[in-house]
Design an enzyme around this catalytic site. Structure first.
Site, PDB file in Angstrom:
ATOM      1  N   CYS A  20      -3.903   6.114   0.480  1.00 54.63           N
ATOM      2  CA  CYS A  20      -3.430   4.861  -0.108  1.00 54.63           C
ATOM      3  C   CYS A  20      -3.141   4.979  -1.600  1.00 54.63           C
ATOM      4  O   CYS A  20      -2.670   4.024  -2.224  1.00 54.63           O
ATOM      5  CB  CYS A  20      -4.437   3.750   0.155  1.00 54.63           C
ATOM      6  SG  CYS A  20      -4.759   3.494   1.921  1.00 54.63           S
TER       7      CYS A  20
ATOM      8  N   LYS B  79     -11.544  -8.046   6.211  1.00 55.40           N
ATOM      9  CA  LYS B  79     -10.918  -7.171   7.193  1.00 55.40           C
ATOM     10  C   LYS B  79     -11.819  -5.984   7.501  1.00 55.40           C
ATOM     11  O   LYS B  79     -12.282  -5.342   6.561  1.00 55.40           O
ATOM     12  CB  LYS B  79      -9.583  -6.688   6.611  1.00 55.40           C
ATOM     13  CG  LYS B  79      -8.845  -5.715   7.480  1.00 55.40           C
ATOM     14  CD  LYS B  79      -7.678  -5.152   6.736  1.00 55.40           C
ATOM     15  CE  LYS B  79      -7.077  -4.055   7.603  1.00 55.40           C
ATOM     16  NZ  LYS B  79      -6.092  -3.286   6.936  1.00 55.40           N
TER      17      LYS B  79
ATOM     18  N   LYS C 162     -12.298  -5.153   2.259  1.00 55.71           N
ATOM     19  CA  LYS C 162     -11.686  -4.307   3.282  1.00 55.71           C
ATOM     20  C   LYS C 162     -12.570  -3.083   3.507  1.00 55.71           C
ATOM     21  O   LYS C 162     -12.823  -2.304   2.583  1.00 55.71           O
ATOM     22  CB  LYS C 162     -10.281  -3.871   2.837  1.00 55.71           C
ATOM     23  CG  LYS C 162      -9.639  -2.918   3.846  1.00 55.71           C
ATOM     24  CD  LYS C 162      -8.207  -2.584   3.497  1.00 55.71           C
ATOM     25  CE  LYS C 162      -7.657  -1.559   4.477  1.00 55.71           C
ATOM     26  NZ  LYS C 162      -6.254  -1.256   4.251  1.00 55.71           N
TER      27      LYS C 162
ATOM     28  N   ARG D 209      -2.956   3.082  12.833  1.00 57.84           N
ATOM     29  CA  ARG D 209      -2.443   4.311  12.200  1.00 57.84           C
ATOM     30  C   ARG D 209      -1.401   4.981  13.085  1.00 57.84           C
ATOM     31  O   ARG D 209      -0.537   5.695  12.591  1.00 57.84           O
ATOM     32  CB  ARG D 209      -3.601   5.216  11.811  1.00 57.84           C
ATOM     33  CG  ARG D 209      -4.391   4.550  10.682  1.00 57.84           C
ATOM     34  CD  ARG D 209      -5.608   5.302  10.254  1.00 57.84           C
ATOM     35  NE  ARG D 209      -6.378   4.479   9.314  1.00 57.84           N
ATOM     36  CZ  ARG D 209      -7.595   4.744   8.908  1.00 57.84           C
ATOM     37  NH1 ARG D 209      -8.199   5.844   9.338  1.00 57.84           N
ATOM     38  NH2 ARG D 209      -8.220   3.945   8.069  1.00 57.84           N
TER      39      ARG D 209
ATOM     40  N   ARG E 106     -10.764   7.538   4.264  1.00 57.87           N
ATOM     41  CA  ARG E 106     -10.547   6.532   3.223  1.00 57.87           C
ATOM     42  C   ARG E 106     -11.860   6.007   2.609  1.00 57.87           C
ATOM     43  O   ARG E 106     -11.866   4.959   1.972  1.00 57.87           O
ATOM     44  CB  ARG E 106      -9.767   5.357   3.808  1.00 57.87           C
ATOM     45  CG  ARG E 106      -8.429   5.717   4.442  1.00 57.87           C
ATOM     46  CD  ARG E 106      -7.491   4.527   4.397  1.00 57.87           C
ATOM     47  NE  ARG E 106      -6.398   4.593   5.357  1.00 57.87           N
ATOM     48  CZ  ARG E 106      -5.365   5.423   5.266  1.00 57.87           C
ATOM     49  NH1 ARG E 106      -5.301   6.294   4.286  1.00 57.87           N
ATOM     50  NH2 ARG E 106      -4.413   5.373   6.176  1.00 57.87           N
TER      51      ARG E 106
ATOM     52  N   CYS F 124      -0.017   4.232   1.689  1.00 54.28           N
ATOM     53  CA  CYS F 124      -0.330   5.212   2.745  1.00 54.28           C
ATOM     54  C   CYS F 124       0.827   5.456   3.721  1.00 54.28           C
ATOM     55  O   CYS F 124       1.045   6.590   4.155  1.00 54.28           O
ATOM     56  CB  CYS F 124      -1.595   4.819   3.496  1.00 54.28           C
ATOM     57  SG  CYS F 124      -1.617   3.132   4.114  1.00 54.28           S
TER      58      CYS F 124
ATOM     59  N   CYS G 244       0.857  -1.172   0.000  1.00 55.72           N
ATOM     60  CA  CYS G 244       0.000   0.000   0.000  1.00 55.72           C
ATOM     61  C   CYS G 244       0.898   1.229   0.000  1.00 55.72           C
ATOM     62  O   CYS G 244       2.101   1.115   0.264  1.00 55.72           O
ATOM     63  CB  CYS G 244      -0.932   0.029   1.205  1.00 55.72           C
ATOM     64  SG  CYS G 244      -2.338   1.131   0.917  1.00 55.72           S
TER      65      CYS G 244
ATOM     66  N   SER H 144      -6.151  -3.934  14.444  1.00 56.83           N
ATOM     67  CA  SER H 144      -5.538  -3.333  15.631  1.00 56.83           C
ATOM     68  C   SER H 144      -6.508  -3.091  16.789  1.00 56.83           C
ATOM     69  O   SER H 144      -6.215  -3.452  17.931  1.00 56.83           O
ATOM     70  CB  SER H 144      -4.831  -2.032  15.239  1.00 56.83           C
ATOM     71  OG  SER H 144      -5.701  -1.169  14.527  1.00 56.83           O
TER      72      SER H 144
ATOM     73  N   GLU I  51     -16.687  -7.511  -4.754  1.00 58.17           N
ATOM     74  CA  GLU I  51     -15.263  -7.139  -4.651  1.00 58.17           C
ATOM     75  C   GLU I  51     -14.396  -8.394  -4.653  1.00 58.17           C
ATOM     76  O   GLU I  51     -13.370  -8.461  -5.329  1.00 58.17           O
ATOM     77  CB  GLU I  51     -15.000  -6.383  -3.333  1.00 58.17           C
ATOM     78  CG  GLU I  51     -15.194  -4.884  -3.388  1.00 58.17           C
ATOM     79  CD  GLU I  51     -13.998  -4.163  -4.009  1.00 58.17           C
ATOM     80  OE1 GLU I  51     -13.080  -4.813  -4.513  1.00 58.17           O
ATOM     81  OE2 GLU I  51     -14.009  -2.914  -3.991  1.00 58.17           O
TER      82      GLU I  51
HETATM   83  C1  PBG Z   1      -2.951   0.111   4.974  1.00 62.63           C
HETATM   84  C2  PBG Z   1      -3.442  -0.807   6.032  1.00 62.63           C
HETATM   85  C3  PBG Z   1      -4.232  -0.502   7.150  1.00 62.63           C
HETATM   86  C4  PBG Z   1      -4.361  -1.676   7.873  1.00 62.63           C
HETATM   87  C5  PBG Z   1      -3.682  -2.665   7.175  1.00 62.63           C
HETATM   88  N1  PBG Z   1      -3.146  -2.115   6.020  1.00 62.63           N
HETATM   89  C6  PBG Z   1      -4.764   0.791   7.615  1.00 62.63           C
HETATM   90  C7  PBG Z   1      -5.783   1.487   6.846  1.00 62.63           C
HETATM   91  O1  PBG Z   1      -6.281   1.019   5.827  1.00 62.63           O
HETATM   92  O2  PBG Z   1      -6.088   2.613   7.256  1.00 62.63           O
HETATM   93  C8  PBG Z   1      -5.075  -1.816   9.183  1.00 62.63           C
HETATM   94  C9  PBG Z   1      -4.591  -2.908  10.067  1.00 62.63           C
HETATM   95  C10 PBG Z   1      -5.001  -2.817  11.497  1.00 62.63           C
HETATM   96  O3  PBG Z   1      -5.801  -1.956  11.915  1.00 62.63           O
HETATM   97  O4  PBG Z   1      -4.499  -3.651  12.261  1.00 62.63           O
HETATM   98  N2  PBG Z   1      -3.774   0.302   3.893  1.00 62.63           N
HETATM   99 ZN    ZN Z   2      -3.120   2.152   2.683  1.00 66.15          ZN
END
Ligand code: PBG
Ligand code: ZN
Length: 338
Positions: A136, A259, A206, A216, A228, A128, A126, A285, A244
């Site tokens: 992203c 996710k 996602k 983050r 996002r 970001c 990614c 997270s 998707e």
């Molecule tokens: C990046 C990404 C994110 C996560 C995994 N890859 C953050 C987002 O999309 O803002 C989140 C993982 C987590 O919260 O543990 N695109």
């Molecule tokens: Zn990202």
């Protein structure tokens, strides 16, 4: 509805098979094994750096040497795979370090594949973490108040990033950006460069989720403006998640991911039962932080609650669970004889 059981009480007593631990184990329908776990790790440049992430107790930003130690500990516990995120030395508006062969991720991948060749190294793809603005994809300003994500020009950068990671030795490429067409773009670039056997694990369904909050902080990737929602999915949409996923499979994804996990168990179930593909669940997270926070207060049994949560993902249909608790789980599973 299918009738599962025509017997009735007193001939049938459901409690008969719940009387002893051995009986309960014998008729246990769903098992969790350490072999199904993936540990996410955060890499940053430097030496001997182990910076704690405040909102994720037990999680650290690690310099390559420290990350190797952490990965070696996980591997020694039986965890077969890690998922790498990079925090670059510097960010810019074209995410240069995301596709540089000298970037933090290629450096860590080379180190891990040299020292722990059997450990599966999965690289998140990614932009970001590498973008000064934290989005992203490439951003074009339309006016003072409006900026748009440039989907198609972003695809080339994602493909370059995937290739840089594959060239460094990554075992699995995991795009998490949610741009349209990224699986096609990445598969094509990998194939042209001879990486026809490198699997893609796509973050297929996602969602734009508040459950990513602590990540983050860990990845230093919060968007500097906006959010996002123009690329990640809207949480109420389940049919769209299946479309998707179908598109990612058509474009060549080998493993599909849902996710977050816990709040989206219905989708884990539907993705697995609809497509039958290897399915990963990402326990993100905040799923981790919520348990840690309640445990720190003494309000819950951390071990029992974590195990029960992971089993729910397996029961829903997940083959693979990506979790920050992977090392704790590995220890607990060993103690319980799995
Ligand atoms: C990046 C990404 C994110 C996560 C995994 N890859 C953050 C987002 O999309 O803002 C989140 C993982 C987590 O919260 O543990 N695109
Ligand atoms: Zn990202």
């Amino acid at each position: 509805m299918k009738i599962y059981c025509s017997e009735s009480f007193p001939a049938t007593r459901m409690r008969r098979l719940r009387q002893t631990p051995a009986l309960r184990r014998l008729v246990c329908e769903t098992r969790l094994s350490v072999q199904q776990l993936v540990l996410p790790l955060f890499a940053r440049p430097g030496k001997k750096i182990r910076t704690p992430v405040n909102s994720m107790p037990g999680v650290f930003q690690l310099s390559p040497d420290e990350l190797l130690t952490e990965a070696a500990n996980a591997y020694a516990l039986g965890v077969p795979a890690v998922l790498l995120f990079g925090i670059p030395a510097k960010k810019d508006a074209k995410a240069s370090e995301a596709y540089s062969a000298k970037g933090i991720i290629p450096e860590v991948v080379r180190l891990l594949k040299k020292e722990l060749p059997e450990l599966l190294v999965i690289t998140d793809v990614c932009l970001c973490e590498y973008m000064s603005h934290g989005h992203c994809g490439l951003v074009r300003k339309v006016s003072d108040h409006k900026a748009v994500i440039e989907n198609d020009p972003t695809l080339d950068l994602l493909a370059r990033s995937a290739l840089a990671f594959a060239e460094a030795g990554a075992d699995i490429i995991a795009p998490s950006d949610m741009m349209d067409g990224r699986i096609t773009a990445i598969r094509k670039r990998l194939d042209e460069a001879g990486f026809t056997e490198s699997p893609i694990m796509s973050y297929a369904a996602k969602f734009a989720s508040a459950y990513y909050g602590p990540f983050r902080e860990a990845a230093e990737s919060a968007p500097q403006f906006g959010d996002r929602r123009s690329y990640q999915m809207n949480p109420p949409n389940a049919e769209e998640a299946l479309r998707e996923t179908a598109m990612d499979i058509q474009e060549g994804a080998d493993i599909v991911m849902v996710k977050p996990a816990l709040a989206y168990l219905d989708l884990i179930y539907r993705v697995k039962s609809t497509f039958g593909y290897p399915t990963a669940a990402y326990a993100v997270s905040a799923e981790y932080s919520m348990i840690k926070a309640a445990a720190a207060q003494g309000w819950i049994n951390e071990r029992a609650l974590t195990m029960e949560t992971m089993i729910s993902m397996r029961r829903a249909g997940a083959d693979i669970i990506i979790t920050y608790s992977a090392m704790d789980l590995a220890r607990w599973l060993k103690e319980e004889g799995f």
